[in-house]
Design an enzyme around this catalytic site. Sequence first.
Site, PDB file in Angstrom:
ATOM      1  N   HIS B  70       0.873  -1.167  -0.134  1.00  0.00           N
ATOM      2  CA  HIS B  70       0.110  -0.088   0.186  1.00  0.00           C
ATOM      3  C   HIS B  70       0.790   1.170  -0.106  1.00  0.00           C
ATOM      4  O   HIS B  70       0.683   2.118  -0.842  1.00  0.00           O
ATOM      5  CB  HIS B  70      -0.978  -0.019   1.172  1.00  0.00           C
ATOM      6  CG  HIS B  70      -1.692   1.436   1.288  1.00  0.00           C
ATOM      7  ND1 HIS B  70      -2.642   1.697   0.766  1.00  0.00           N
ATOM      8  CD2 HIS B  70      -1.334   2.255   2.471  1.00  0.00           C
ATOM      9  CE1 HIS B  70      -2.923   2.975   1.112  1.00  0.00           C
ATOM     10  NE2 HIS B  70      -2.297   3.245   2.163  1.00  0.00           N
ATOM     11  N   ASP B  99       6.728  21.854 -26.078  1.00  0.00           N
ATOM     12  CA  ASP B  99       6.807  20.634 -25.728  1.00  0.00           C
ATOM     13  C   ASP B  99       7.833  20.486 -24.445  1.00  0.00           C
ATOM     14  O   ASP B  99       8.221  21.613 -23.861  1.00  0.00           O
ATOM     15  CB  ASP B  99       7.266  19.310 -26.755  1.00  0.00           C
ATOM     16  CG  ASP B  99       6.435  18.151 -26.452  1.00  0.00           C
ATOM     17  OD1 ASP B  99       6.864  17.588 -25.582  1.00  0.00           O
ATOM     18  OD2 ASP B  99       5.606  17.911 -27.004  1.00  0.00           O
ATOM     19  N   TRP B 135       6.988  -0.104   3.788  1.00  0.00           N
ATOM     20  CA  TRP B 135       7.525   0.805   2.537  1.00  0.00           C
ATOM     21  C   TRP B 135       8.957   1.368   2.949  1.00  0.00           C
ATOM     22  O   TRP B 135       9.588   1.670   2.099  1.00  0.00           O
ATOM     23  CB  TRP B 135       6.366   1.823   2.201  1.00  0.00           C
ATOM     24  CG  TRP B 135       6.566   3.091   2.891  1.00  0.00           C
ATOM     25  CD1 TRP B 135       6.167   3.492   4.058  1.00  0.00           C
ATOM     26  CD2 TRP B 135       7.482   4.190   2.420  1.00  0.00           C
ATOM     27  NE1 TRP B 135       6.396   4.764   4.627  1.00  0.00           N
ATOM     28  CE2 TRP B 135       7.121   5.213   3.467  1.00  0.00           C
ATOM     29  CE3 TRP B 135       7.966   4.634   1.263  1.00  0.00           C
ATOM     30  CZ2 TRP B 135       7.719   6.458   3.292  1.00  0.00           C
ATOM     31  CZ3 TRP B 135       8.698   5.569   1.181  1.00  0.00           C
ATOM     32  CH2 TRP B 135       8.576   6.732   2.016  1.00  0.00           C
ATOM     33  N   SER B 163      13.430   6.383 -13.653  1.00  0.00           N
ATOM     34  CA  SER B 163      12.383   6.995 -14.342  1.00  0.00           C
ATOM     35  C   SER B 163      12.058   8.619 -13.957  1.00  0.00           C
ATOM     36  O   SER B 163      12.102   9.584 -14.462  1.00  0.00           O
ATOM     37  CB  SER B 163      10.926   6.331 -14.136  1.00  0.00           C
ATOM     38  OG  SER B 163       9.987   7.148 -14.339  1.00  0.00           O
ATOM     39  N   SER B 164      12.455   8.633 -12.238  1.00  0.00           N
ATOM     40  CA  SER B 164      12.139   9.888 -11.709  1.00  0.00           C
ATOM     41  C   SER B 164      13.236  10.620 -12.292  1.00  0.00           C
ATOM     42  O   SER B 164      13.170  12.108 -12.296  1.00  0.00           O
ATOM     43  CB  SER B 164      12.084   9.731 -10.319  1.00  0.00           C
ATOM     44  OG  SER B 164      10.977   9.175  -9.665  1.00  0.00           O
ATOM     45  N   HIS B 247      13.297  11.768   3.491  1.00  0.00           N
ATOM     46  CA  HIS B 247      12.635  13.115   3.714  1.00  0.00           C
ATOM     47  C   HIS B 247      12.429  14.039   2.755  1.00  0.00           C
ATOM     48  O   HIS B 247      11.306  14.561   2.652  1.00  0.00           O
ATOM     49  CB  HIS B 247      13.155  13.674   5.010  1.00  0.00           C
ATOM     50  CG  HIS B 247      12.187  14.711   5.477  1.00  0.00           C
ATOM     51  ND1 HIS B 247      11.191  14.334   6.339  1.00  0.00           N
ATOM     52  CD2 HIS B 247      12.134  15.878   5.507  1.00  0.00           C
ATOM     53  CE1 HIS B 247      10.397  15.475   6.697  1.00  0.00           C
ATOM     54  NE2 HIS B 247      11.083  16.201   5.982  1.00  0.00           N
ATOM     55  N   GLU B 249      11.931  13.042  -0.004  1.00  0.00           N
ATOM     56  CA  GLU B 249      10.944  12.575  -0.682  1.00  0.00           C
ATOM     57  C   GLU B 249       9.303  13.022  -0.424  1.00  0.00           C
ATOM     58  O   GLU B 249       8.529  13.428  -1.282  1.00  0.00           O
ATOM     59  CB  GLU B 249      10.869  10.946  -0.529  1.00  0.00           C
ATOM     60  CG  GLU B 249       9.676  10.252  -1.103  1.00  0.00           C
ATOM     61  CD  GLU B 249       9.683  10.116  -2.520  1.00  0.00           C
ATOM     62  OE1 GLU B 249      10.543  10.505  -3.237  1.00  0.00           O
ATOM     63  OE2 GLU B 249       8.366  10.052  -3.153  1.00  0.00           O
ATOM     64  N   TYR B 251       8.792  16.063   0.605  1.00  0.00           N
ATOM     65  CA  TYR B 251       8.574  17.223   0.057  1.00  0.00           C
ATOM     66  C   TYR B 251       8.465  17.127  -1.392  1.00  0.00           C
ATOM     67  O   TYR B 251       7.907  17.892  -1.985  1.00  0.00           O
ATOM     68  CB  TYR B 251       9.760  18.186   0.572  1.00  0.00           C
ATOM     69  CG  TYR B 251       9.642  18.405   1.913  1.00  0.00           C
ATOM     70  CD1 TYR B 251       8.571  19.513   2.472  1.00  0.00           C
ATOM     71  CD2 TYR B 251      10.354  17.891   2.787  1.00  0.00           C
ATOM     72  CE1 TYR B 251       8.478  19.608   3.585  1.00  0.00           C
ATOM     73  CE2 TYR B 251      10.141  18.134   4.183  1.00  0.00           C
ATOM     74  CZ  TYR B 251       9.358  19.076   4.627  1.00  0.00           C
ATOM     75  OH  TYR B 251       9.092  19.250   5.990  1.00  0.00           O
ATOM     76  N   SER B 262      -1.662  26.898  -5.196  1.00  0.00           N
ATOM     77  CA  SER B 262      -1.380  28.188  -5.491  1.00  0.00           C
ATOM     78  C   SER B 262      -1.820  28.664  -6.663  1.00  0.00           C
ATOM     79  O   SER B 262      -1.944  30.161  -6.909  1.00  0.00           O
ATOM     80  CB  SER B 262       0.030  28.683  -5.231  1.00  0.00           C
ATOM     81  OG  SER B 262       0.649  28.059  -4.014  1.00  0.00           O
ATOM     82  N   HIS B 296      15.076  13.234  12.040  1.00  0.00           N
ATOM     83  CA  HIS B 296      13.808  12.983  12.874  1.00  0.00           C
ATOM     84  C   HIS B 296      12.820  11.773  12.671  1.00  0.00           C
ATOM     85  O   HIS B 296      12.014  11.654  13.769  1.00  0.00           O
ATOM     86  CB  HIS B 296      13.055  14.312  12.604  1.00  0.00           C
ATOM     87  CG  HIS B 296      12.409  14.457  11.482  1.00  0.00           C
ATOM     88  ND1 HIS B 296      12.111  15.742  10.699  1.00  0.00           N
ATOM     89  CD2 HIS B 296      11.635  13.713  10.352  1.00  0.00           C
ATOM     90  CE1 HIS B 296      11.601  15.802   9.459  1.00  0.00           C
ATOM     91  NE2 HIS B 296      11.500  14.323   9.525  1.00  0.00           N
ATOM     92  N   HIS B 297      12.908  10.934  11.656  1.00  0.00           N
ATOM     93  CA  HIS B 297      12.437   9.740  11.590  1.00  0.00           C
ATOM     94  C   HIS B 297      12.873   8.592  12.572  1.00  0.00           C
ATOM     95  O   HIS B 297      12.540   7.581  12.486  1.00  0.00           O
ATOM     96  CB  HIS B 297      12.267   9.303   9.928  1.00  0.00           C
ATOM     97  CG  HIS B 297      11.585  10.362   9.195  1.00  0.00           C
ATOM     98  ND1 HIS B 297      10.247  10.098   8.879  1.00  0.00           N
ATOM     99  CD2 HIS B 297      12.432  11.682   8.482  1.00  0.00           C
ATOM    100  CE1 HIS B 297      10.083  11.276   7.872  1.00  0.00           C
ATOM    101  NE2 HIS B 297      11.144  12.001   7.546  1.00  0.00           N
ATOM    102  N   THR B 322       6.484  26.862   5.793  1.00  0.00           N
ATOM    103  CA  THR B 322       5.322  26.335   5.495  1.00  0.00           C
ATOM    104  C   THR B 322       4.155  27.296   6.260  1.00  0.00           C
ATOM    105  O   THR B 322       3.288  27.572   5.398  1.00  0.00           O
ATOM    106  CB  THR B 322       5.176  25.022   6.320  1.00  0.00           C
ATOM    107  OG1 THR B 322       6.439  24.266   5.997  1.00  0.00           O
ATOM    108  CG2 THR B 322       4.133  24.143   5.796  1.00  0.00           C
ATOM    109  N   LYS B 325       3.417  29.953   3.714  1.00  0.00           N
ATOM    110  CA  LYS B 325       2.708  29.471   2.661  1.00  0.00           C
ATOM    111  C   LYS B 325       1.175  29.518   3.182  1.00  0.00           C
ATOM    112  O   LYS B 325       0.345  29.926   2.542  1.00  0.00           O
ATOM    113  CB  LYS B 325       3.013  27.967   2.203  1.00  0.00           C
ATOM    114  CG  LYS B 325       4.106  28.117   1.391  1.00  0.00           C
ATOM    115  CD  LYS B 325       4.867  26.701   0.856  1.00  0.00           C
ATOM    116  CE  LYS B 325       5.646  26.787  -0.355  1.00  0.00           C
ATOM    117  NZ  LYS B 325       4.831  27.367  -1.339  1.00  0.00           N
ATOM    118  N   ARG B 444       1.542   1.058  14.942  1.00  0.00           N
ATOM    119  CA  ARG B 444       1.185   0.926  13.556  1.00  0.00           C
ATOM    120  C   ARG B 444       1.677  -0.382  13.036  1.00  0.00           C
ATOM    121  O   ARG B 444       2.461  -1.061  13.866  1.00  0.00           O
ATOM    122  CB  ARG B 444       1.792   2.073  12.668  1.00  0.00           C
ATOM    123  CG  ARG B 444       3.168   2.079  12.609  1.00  0.00           C
ATOM    124  CD  ARG B 444       3.944   3.270  12.082  1.00  0.00           C
ATOM    125  NE  ARG B 444       3.788   3.391  10.622  1.00  0.00           N
ATOM    126  CZ  ARG B 444       4.499   3.933   9.870  1.00  0.00           C
ATOM    127  NH1 ARG B 444       5.530   4.755  10.516  1.00  0.00           N
ATOM    128  NH2 ARG B 444       4.439   3.964   8.490  1.00  0.00           N
TER     129      ARG B 444
END
Lengths: 324, 520
Positions: B70, B99, B135, B163-164, B247, B249, B251, B262, B296-297, B322, B325, B444
Amino acid sequence: MATQDTAAHEEYYVPEKSGMAISATIGLVTSIFGAANVLNDMTFGEPGAESSSWSILIAGLFWFIATLFVWFRSTIRENLAGMNSGQLKKSYVLGMFWFIFSEVMFFFAFFGALFYVRVLVGPWLAGEGDAGAMNHLLWSGFEFDWPMKQTPQEAVGGVAGQVIANNGEFVSPGTSMAFSEVSAWYKWLPLWNTIILLSSSVTVHIAHLGLLKGDRKQFNLWLGITVTLALIFLYIQYVEYYEAYAHFGLTLNSGIYGSTFFMLTGFHGFHVAMGMTMLLIQLIRSVRHGHFTSDDHFGFEASSWYWHFVDVVWVGLFLFVYIL
Amino acid sequence: MGDHHHGPAKGLSRWLFATNHKDIGTMYLWFSFAMFLVGGAFAMIIRAELFQPGMQLIRPEFFNQMTTMHGLIMVFGAIMPAFVGLANWMIPMMIGAPDMALPRMNNWSFWILPPAFLLLLATMFMEGGGPAFGWTFYAPLSTTYAPPSVTFFIFGVHILGLSSIMGSINIVATVMNLRAPGMTYMKMPLFVWTWFITAYLLIAVMPVLAGAVTMMLMDIHFGTSFFSAAGGGDPVLFQHVFWFFGHPEVYIIILPAFGVVSQIIPAFARKPLFGYDSMVYATASIAFLSFIVWAHHMYTVGMPIAGELFFMYATMLIAVPTGVKVFNWITTMWRGAMTFETPMLFCIGFVVLFTIGGFTGLMLSIAPSDFQYHDSYFVVAHFHYVMVAGAVFSMTAAVYYWLPKWCGKMYNETMGKTHFWISFIGFNVTFFPQHFVGLAGMPRRIPDYALQFADFNMMSSIGAFIYGASQLLFLYNVIATIVGGKPVSDEKVWEGAEGLEWTVPTPAPFHTFSTPPQVR
């Protein structure tokens, strides 16, 4: 307005359609599928069992390389046919630049692992600080130095003495790759490789200078020298690896020293081989087809950028893997 | 001009051999929605199992595969490709480019995705099952204790990374090189800006992820000891390398969402975006900070106290840009002539719910508090508020907002609004209670739970089924629009919309801006 010149707005070439991407996908996915099966046969499969994994891998790789050949050939032809505007050429320049940046970040991961292990993990495993409080329970007797003379596993008497789950046997090498004997400095291969690679960056630059002033002879000669130096580098690295395995006992299984050594130098060597292939193709293009002019030679310039990048990575390797 | 501009090719070759940014964008969008449904189906299985305490539907091993797949599919298969698809469609039209800069590579970036996910999904049918290590695939779960299918997982991740990276290089080259005359950097629409910065993040961190999985591959098959203490390595090394990717990722996922919001809020508030410059700088600051907060993870993994403090303060710092924003979005709406069409509803939902997710993120950033929250359902609630109510809501808003421009037909507004309200309610019923069970200690990634969590979990599951069903309504609405929606022909579909994409005909022709427009 000031940021863009009007010449940049000729027709931007967008190919109508292209089967290259699909073909490359087939090649890539087939080789990946083959490679994964090869590895799984090796690690999890029954020894000696019949398998077509290798054939799939080789077929996929062949397909992939053939596609890349056709793909690059058609972009070269488009450029020769004058289809590429100045603006399109700039897209290729930007693409190559940021591709090299992504390669830098790939090496960054492995250098990061090396620094983390040497500065933090090693001392912790040997019992330093709060994080090392478990040392006497898990790896009692382990002392850390770099290059690592003894793995934590060996410190507790091998796999049998290990408290945590076993995930392999890690035997430290008899000799490391670090610089040892001052009197026999000339026998130390990494030094020679450094000299070779640094000079090859100079020779590729001399070739570039020749191209810029329209001297094809100088270009071909010095590019040829560069490719030869690359070959010598790879040969010496082969000798070094052979020595490591045959005489030093330094292998991928030699604990974290062996892991970082082989992964960093191995990926670098792979990139040298890639860079060499790229330069060789440019040499063939110049010698056989007379490609490149003094103001249109990005195929060569991109390859030379890549070559300088490979060189810079080696300087980092020489410092942090071999010397320090 | 026009004679060599053909329309789309006929049949399958239009898609297989596509070089047109709009066609490739469309493929990305449909593929990501398909993955969204697959990942969503896995979520439904998870919630069905958690409907009541005790084991009823599936085995724990399979539950682990479900949580893992998932996460992987939603992050790499649904959200990321969705925004890449949006970038493909919109960036050239927003900056006046003919293009994408490298059209063939663009096609390749897309076409390696479907086989990669096929490979990933196929692992579930292999001996030993699919990836079941979460994951985040922490070593040694993903190395020493992994099923053999992990090799396919590793190579799959390599392809996704490829790909990315190619997609991002394309976006960077397009934005730097193909802007129309007069389209200076500080005139670019915010969606372009956020993607420009996101592309840099991707180029910087996807190779690090490739490095991490390569180390795994070597540990599994070639006896290296990167993640094995017995050889002098460290399993925690994996977590550092992974989160150095991971991390940025998050963002990568949320910045394009910021960009979409926006674009849409000013259109329906009928006011220019408040604080454009500060939005750009805030985006850049968030991107920069994302590189120095990864640990921080990992507060509970046993880091030195100096590390805990550094990562704690750096993380809290992200609240500042943030906050800028969120402030700007609200001040854009302030005294605007607002109307509440479906895209705007989703954007307002985004602002409210994303802010809640931001606040719980702030709670989690506090190292001593995180010792309690870590790996609890509180974390699950937090990141679903930013991933679903953040990224997915904004993506949904984007589809409703630009769909009329894409296909020249208007969606059914009543159905759209219904979709929003069911989603909004379903989402909150699902995830709001998870804050409470998390704070009360429910871990979890566990298929069973203590009896006191039963009521809230049942609520969560009901909410999830509602939310899941509402996506089928979305699918129906989109298909109904494409097939038989009310035609629109105004170039400017929305009264308050600004930007180059609203200056081309509706539906957008196959080729737009073959000659670049002059931006004043």
